[in-house]
Design an enzyme around this catalytic site. Structure first.
Site, mmCIF file in Angstrom:
data_model
loop_
_atom_site.group_PDB
_atom_site.id
_atom_site.type_symbol
_atom_site.label_atom_id
_atom_site.label_comp_id
_atom_site.label_asym_id
_atom_site.label_seq_id
_atom_site.Cartn_x
_atom_site.Cartn_y
_atom_site.Cartn_z
ATOM 1 N N PRO A 20 0.843 -1.207 0.000
ATOM 2 C CA PRO A 20 0.000 0.000 0.000
ATOM 3 C C PRO A 20 0.875 1.253 0.000
ATOM 4 C CG PRO A 20 -0.056 -1.074 2.155
ATOM 5 C CD PRO A 20 0.749 -1.951 1.265
ATOM 6 N N GLU A 21 0.416 2.291 -0.697
ATOM 7 C CA GLU A 21 1.181 3.537 -0.758
ATOM 8 C C GLU A 21 0.458 4.587 0.090
ATOM 9 O OE1 GLU A 21 2.344 4.143 -4.893
ATOM 10 O OE2 GLU A 21 2.505 1.987 -5.154
ATOM 11 N N LYS B 246 4.023 6.143 4.790
ATOM 12 C CA LYS B 246 3.342 4.866 5.001
ATOM 13 C C LYS B 246 3.255 4.495 6.476
ATOM 14 C CE LYS B 246 5.150 3.653 0.505
ATOM 15 N NZ LYS B 246 6.062 2.795 -0.254
ATOM 16 N N ARG C 182 12.119 -2.287 -9.145
ATOM 17 C CA ARG C 182 10.651 -2.349 -9.211
ATOM 18 C C ARG C 182 10.218 -1.999 -10.619
ATOM 19 N NH1 ARG C 182 8.412 -0.810 -4.202
ATOM 20 N NH2 ARG C 182 6.470 -1.627 -5.021
#
Ligand SMILES: [Zn+2]
Length: 275
Positions: A2-3, A53, A262
């Site tokens: 999750p960002e 986060k 990524r």
């Protein structure tokens, strides 16, 4: 993972049931934290704050519950004691008179005093929060011009929580597309107009993702695509996870590369490198 926008939405759901309320009972799944159960039970929660986060639950006695979901952590908000059926391990339970906020699977959890909060190793090194109300395009430009950051590729910077807190993988691709800059460039390769475009895109895309639960594509376009029966996976983003599909702006096929370990997506035409 999750960002920032997803964490902020989770915080909003938790805040609805705990902010301004007394937490009748606090439980911790990790033995090292159980000594705090008595100190936090019966205390009011003043505020839920997110920094990138990280989620901070501020109690009225100057103690703060710090949690970072990493890859696996997940919050549930349920009616009091109606625990969800899950094989995950319960790590934090905040029970009010009517509701329970439950954190499963996360292990990066601490209880901090006000002093410890100011010197916390993660919180002390992170940059401005992308969803902060105080963040302006000019402040983003300042970060881009900072000598610590100006010589590094944008693709790397936009995953570095020290640059901005809360940006993650899909936001990285989407912000760079929105600003029409190539991910291999460094801030010092860009014009002042491009810096400003990045400043605006960083804020605009992060806020849009927060408001829409993760949609970063142009919202008028999204409405049209929905009408045409296009699936969410295809209308959600401009470029992210759309390799070999056509760019919505120019029709060029979207490129996928690995940068900073990524996956990153961009349009080689809209985000071309100037000659
Ligand atoms: Zn394009």
């Amino acid at each position: 993972m999750p960002e920032g926008p997803e964490i902020r939405r989770a915080a909003d759901r938790i805040a609805k049931v705990v902010q301004g309320r007394v937490i009748e009972r606090v439980e911790f799944g990790l033995p090292r934290l159980q000594e705090f159960e008595g100190m936090l039970s019966g205390v009011k929660v003043n505020e839920l704050e997110t920094r990138g986060k990280a989620l901070l639950t501020h109690f009225d006695n100057d103690l703060t519950l710090y949690s970072h979901n990493q890859l696996y952590g997940r919050w549930y908000v349920v009616k009091r004691d109606r625990l969800p059926k899950t094989n995950r391990s319960l790590r934090v339970a905040l029970h009010t008179e009517t509701h329970s906020a439950l954190l499963y699977s996360a292990s990066d959890i601490e209880v901090l005093t006000a002093d410890e909060l100011t010197t916390h190793k993660f919180l002390a090194r992170i940059g401005p929060d992308i969803l902060s109300q105080q963040l302006t395009p000019q402040r983003v430009v300042q970060q881009l011009e900072d000598a610590k950051f100006s010589g590094r590729k944008l693709a790397h910077l936009y995953l570095d929580q020290g640059f901005f807190a809360g940006v993650g993988n899909y936001l990285r691709s989407e912000i760079l597309f929105e600003a029409r800059v190539n991910p291999n460039l460094r801030p010092k390769d860009l014009s002042p107009a491009q810096h400003m475009a990045l400043g605006e895109a960083t804020i605009e895309i992060s806020k849009r993702a927060y408001k829409t639960a993760g949609i970063t594509n142009d919202l008028e376009r999204v409405a049209q695509l929905k009408e045409q029966g296009v699936k969410r996976s295809q209308f959600r983003h401009h470029v992210f996870a759309r390799q070999s599909r056509r760019c919505y702006e120019c029709g060029t096929k979207v490129t996928k590369v690995e940068l900073s370990g990524r996956r990153l997506y961009y349009c080689a035409s809209c985000q071309s490198v100037p000659e």
